[in-house]
Design an enzyme around this catalytic site. Sequence first.
Site, PDB file in Angstrom:
ATOM      1  CD  GLU A  40     -26.981 -49.667  -8.521  1.00 44.09           C
ATOM      2  OE1 GLU A  40     -27.427 -51.328  -8.422  1.00 44.09           O
ATOM      3  OE2 GLU A  40     -27.884 -48.674  -9.199  1.00 44.09           O
ATOM      4  CE  LYS A 113     -30.689 -53.483  -8.248  1.00 46.97           C
ATOM      5  NZ  LYS A 113     -30.069 -52.132  -9.067  1.00 46.97           N
ATOM      6  CB  CYS A 158     -30.558 -49.233  -8.249  1.00 42.10           C
ATOM      7  SG  CYS A 158     -30.871 -48.268  -9.889  1.00 42.10           S
TER       8      CYS A 158
END
Length: 271
Positions: A40, A113, A158
Amino acid sequence: MRVAAIQMVSGPRVGENLAHARVLLQEAAQAGAELAVLPEYFCIMGMRDTDKLAVRETPGDGPIQRFLADAARELQLWIVGGTLPLVAGDDAHVRNTTLVFSPSGECVARYDKIHLFRFSNGTESYDEARVIEAGREPVLFDLAARDGSSWRIGLSVCYDLRFPELYRALSRQGADVLLVPAAFTQTTGRAHWDVLLRARAVENLAWVIAPAQGGLHENGRRTWGHSLVADPWGSVVAVREEGEGVVLAELSRERLQQCRTQLPALSHCVL
């Protein structure tokens, strides 16, 4: 299939980050990797959250996307571009986007995301929603390996790691491999990174590849690192604790099938 989880300690200058990423991608290719996954924010870890706005790109155009496409084609790699900032619905936000490039240089998948990190403990404070616009849909792509095997790969980023329902949705769509490019903080990483990654592997009887940011960044933030690959039984087969580097591992379809045969939990889901 040999894969590479690439660990970086990215800074605020895109050009320097891309140069570091290129060296690591080349190392992965020379080691025989077919799939390389960047962390990321591989292209920028700004001095401020809003630094992402200045380098956002439109889908299909921009220096970061050209870099990924060119590297995939020149190195003959499948490359998963960690995340990069793409335009969002307004000028005050970006999408935190994973793009997947095939060895032909074609972009074959995009994932924005979904879950946006927020954390405050009195010392550290983060709120991604101030600058990032959330995505909505799970995304998978299919990879044909050089030996003729086919892999179905689910994308996440993440903070998504804390939401098992996303990974179950990917599993229900046939995911063999789960990708988790990340920039976990040292605080949350020390507490939860390893156990969450291994849990997602165990729950879904899937390989997990988790490349991370890992070190002290120019902006003063320290990320946890510990980029790793876990097998479908939850065993960590390769890891790098800190600093730039390439984590290599062999994904075995036989191991995947062995785990799913001896413990057919996926066929027992009733919800």
